[in-house]
Design a protein around this motif. Structure first.
Motif, short mmCIF file in Angstrom:
data_model
loop_
_atom_site.label_atom_id
_atom_site.label_comp_id
_atom_site.label_asym_id
_atom_site.label_seq_id
_atom_site.Cartn_x
_atom_site.Cartn_y
_atom_site.Cartn_z
N GLY A 165 0.60 -1.31 -0.12
CA GLY A 165 -0.28 -0.12 -0.16
C GLY A 165 1.05 1.77 -0.21
N LYS A 166 1.85 1.34 0.42
CA LYS A 166 3.24 2.41 0.30
C LYS A 166 3.36 2.81 -1.06
N VAL A 167 2.33 4.10 -1.79
CA VAL A 167 2.95 4.27 -3.15
C VAL A 167 4.43 5.51 -3.22
N THR A 168 4.93 4.85 -3.78
CA THR A 168 6.62 5.50 -4.39
C THR A 168 6.64 6.75 -5.08
N SER A 169 5.65 6.06 -6.03
CA SER A 169 5.61 7.20 -7.22
C SER A 169 4.82 7.39 -7.92
N VAL A 170 4.26 8.05 -8.53
CA VAL A 170 3.15 8.43 -9.29
C VAL A 170 3.51 8.52 -10.03
N ASP A 171 2.81 8.55 -12.08
CA ASP A 171 3.33 9.38 -13.06
C ASP A 171 2.20 9.90 -13.65
N PRO A 172 1.82 11.46 -14.39
CA PRO A 172 0.73 11.74 -14.74
C PRO A 172 -0.20 10.81 -15.66
N LYS A 173 1.15 11.24 -16.61
CA LYS A 173 1.23 11.30 -18.45
C LYS A 173 0.42 9.99 -18.68
N ALA A 174 1.59 8.72 -17.85
CA ALA A 174 0.31 7.50 -17.83
C ALA A 174 -0.99 6.83 -16.84
N MET A 175 -1.00 7.69 -15.70
CA MET A 175 -1.98 8.04 -14.47
C MET A 175 -2.21 6.29 -14.06
N THR A 176 -0.55 5.97 -13.88
CA THR A 176 0.42 5.31 -12.76
C THR A 176 0.66 5.36 -11.71
N ILE A 177 0.23 4.97 -11.22
CA ILE A 177 1.09 4.72 -9.22
C ILE A 177 1.63 3.39 -9.24
N THR A 178 2.79 3.95 -8.24
CA THR A 178 4.51 2.10 -8.42
C THR A 178 3.89 2.48 -6.66
N SER A 179 3.86 1.06 -6.22
CA SER A 179 4.34 1.07 -4.80
C SER A 179 5.42 0.12 -4.15
N ASP A 180 5.91 0.64 -2.86
CA ASP A 180 6.83 0.11 -2.88
C ASP A 180 7.83 -1.27 -3.18
N THR A 181 6.82 -2.64 -3.64
CA THR A 181 6.89 -3.75 -4.00
C THR A 181 6.97 -3.71 -5.76
N GLY A 182 6.93 -2.50 -6.15
CA GLY A 182 7.01 -2.52 -8.02
C GLY A 182 5.80 -2.88 -8.18
N GLU A 183 4.85 -2.96 -7.87
CA GLU A 183 3.19 -3.01 -7.79
C GLU A 183 3.04 -1.62 -9.11
N VAL A 184 2.54 -1.86 -10.24
CA VAL A 184 2.17 -0.60 -11.24
C VAL A 184 0.79 -0.77 -11.29
N HIS A 185 -0.31 0.57 -11.03
CA HIS A 185 -1.41 0.52 -10.86
C HIS A 185 -1.87 1.64 -12.00
N LYS A 186 -3.02 1.46 -12.75
CA LYS A 186 -3.24 2.46 -13.52
C LYS A 186 -4.61 2.73 -13.52
N ALA A 187 -4.74 4.00 -12.85
CA ALA A 187 -6.26 4.83 -12.42
C ALA A 187 -6.77 5.64 -13.14
N ASP A 188 -8.17 5.69 -13.84
CA ASP A 188 -8.87 6.16 -14.19
C ASP A 188 -9.54 7.22 -13.68
N VAL A 189 -9.24 7.45 -12.03
CA VAL A 189 -9.39 9.13 -11.53
C VAL A 189 -8.13 8.82 -10.74
N ALA A 190 -6.99 9.16 -9.66
CA ALA A 190 -6.13 9.51 -9.14
C ALA A 190 -6.21 10.68 -7.97
N ASN A 191 -6.47 10.24 -6.83
CA ASN A 191 -6.70 10.82 -6.00
C ASN A 191 -5.52 10.68 -5.19
N VAL A 192 -4.84 11.75 -4.88
CA VAL A 192 -3.38 11.27 -4.53
C VAL A 192 -3.43 12.48 -3.21
#
Length: 425
Positions: free
Chosen positions: A253-280
């Protein structure tokens, strides 16, 4: 220096500050009266200014410095996101404070000189004080998540300071396709309104059940537990089964980075989530002016004297609301309103000789889970030698009756009307 209306008009330049003054008193207030300046017109600052002015109009000159002409409450903004309230219903002006005798200066305070006892405005003008109340709210630590910034917040809104950000997130939710993913990044502690992210997830899920039933809500959380957790999880299983997922820090659950162009969120486990709406919602600390004035400690928050909310760092300055280290008290509007009354009483006693009573504080936080289901948590607080201590605490129980939860809903609505009247007049 002190200003007449004409002097202030000429000194304000392109900022148009004079036109923004609400109820500027005339003639100029006497220097013989104690001068109190309040920075920040939110739940804490506005309450303190109004109580000081209305109860000491003849003996104190009270000035509120606030950059905005109207204040949108973060509390109850989740109900706006759910479509339960309109934007105007959570937005309030300062006419009531002006009527109570508060001199309102619509300007941004950019500096405090605790030696000269003055507040500097962005225009370069200064306001002198005998006592200063600092209620600047929070600052968002954009750098706590790689790739997130104030500019990126226009794509991935935080909506943790209410107003334009609240409207932006609502518009994104409305535009999101059915079947899309709403991803909420919950912040690490401490932060404004501990139950807030989870209420937001619940109410957006409620909106989705009506408007976008194929959509999902994903919460990525740096923490492994949160306020009212059992109550929220009960609601998610009851009303939104299969729609809401919470991922704690231990399991990615701990987020390390976001990519607003790709609308992706990366966690500290390396998992990448792609969102339609991201509330950071990033990490937070005290509002910037508190840092600049030397009111914070190494935590980034402001240590205070528990019995009075006086700053431990600077004389004749009080810090209240979200920016303060109030120990067991959460960073909530109810807390700020309660603290403000203690500060107003303390300042009146010091400047006018009126009686001061032992400080008592209180907080209640209501959280909406569904249209007819609201829960609450709260406590009374007493000042100890080093910190505020919680007494008489309470929390809603899992499995409560529908009637009790509906009563909580009515109680919460009545509280909102009551506290905003108490804050803004």
């Amino acid at each position: 220096m002190r200003w007449s209306r004409r002097q202030f008009t000429h000194s304000s330049g392109g900022l148009g500050l004079a036109a923004a003054l609400v109820g500027f008193p005339a003639p100029l207030r006497s220097q013989a009266r104690g001068r109190v300046v309040v920075i920040g017109g939110g739940a804490g600052g506005a309450t303190c200014a109004r109580y000081l002015a209305k109860e000491s109009r003849e003996t104190l000159a009270v000035t509120l410095v606030e950059a905005q002409s109207r204040y949108t409450t973060c509390f109850y903004s989740n109900l706006y996101l759910a479509g339960w309230r309109n934007f105007d219903s959570i937005t309030h002006g300062y006419d009531g404070l002006a009527s109570a005798g508060v001199q309102i200066v619509q300007a941004r305070a950019v500096g405090i000189d605790p030696v000269a006892k003055s507040v500097q405005l962005k225009s370069g003008e200064t306001i002198g004080y005998d006592k200063l109340v600092v209620a600047p709210g929070i600052d968002l630590k954009y750098g706590s998540i790689e790739g997130y910034s104030e500019e990126v917040a226009q794509i991935m809104p935080h909506s943790w300071t209410a107003g334009a950000q609240t409207k932006l997130l609502r518009s994104q939710l409305e535009a999101m396709p059915d079947g899309g993913l709403f991803l909420l990044i919950a912040p690490p502690e401490p932060y404004r309104c501990p139950p807030g992210p989870y209420e937001r997830a619940s109410l957006i899920a409620s909106y989705f059940t009506q408007a976008k039933p194929k959509s999902k809500v994903l919460i990525l959380d740096a923490k492994d537990r949160f306020s009212k957790q059992q109550l929220f999880e009960e609601a998610w299983n009851t009303y939104y089964k299969g729609m809401v997922e919470w991922v704690p820090g231990t399991f990615g659950g701990k987020v390390t980075s976001v990519d607003p162009k790709a609308m992706t969120i990366t966690s500290d486990t390396g998992e990448v989530h792609k969102a339609d709406v991201a509330n950071v919602v990033p990490a937070q600390d005290a509002g910037r002016i508190a840092h600049d004035a030397g009111l914070v400690d190494d935590s980034g928050w402001c240590p205070i004297v528990p019995a009075s909310m006086a700053s431990q760092k600077q004389a004749d300055i009080y810090v209240l609301g979200d920016a303060s280290i109030a120990s067991a008290m959460p960073k909530s509007a109810f807390s700020a309103n309660s603290q403000a009354k203690v500060v107003a009483m303390t300042i009146r006693a010091e400047l006018t000789g009126s009686r001061a009573f032992p400080a008592r504080y209180r907080n209640t936080c209501w959280s909406s889970l569904a249209p007819d289901d609201t829960v609450k948590i709260g406590a009374n607080y007493l000042p100890g030698e080093d910190k505020l201590e919680s007494v008489d605490s309470f929390i809603s129980n899992v499995g409560e009756s529908r009637d009790m939860r509906m009563a909580n809903r009515k109680e919460a609505d009545a509280w909102y009307d009551s506290i905003t009247a108490d804050i803004f007049g």
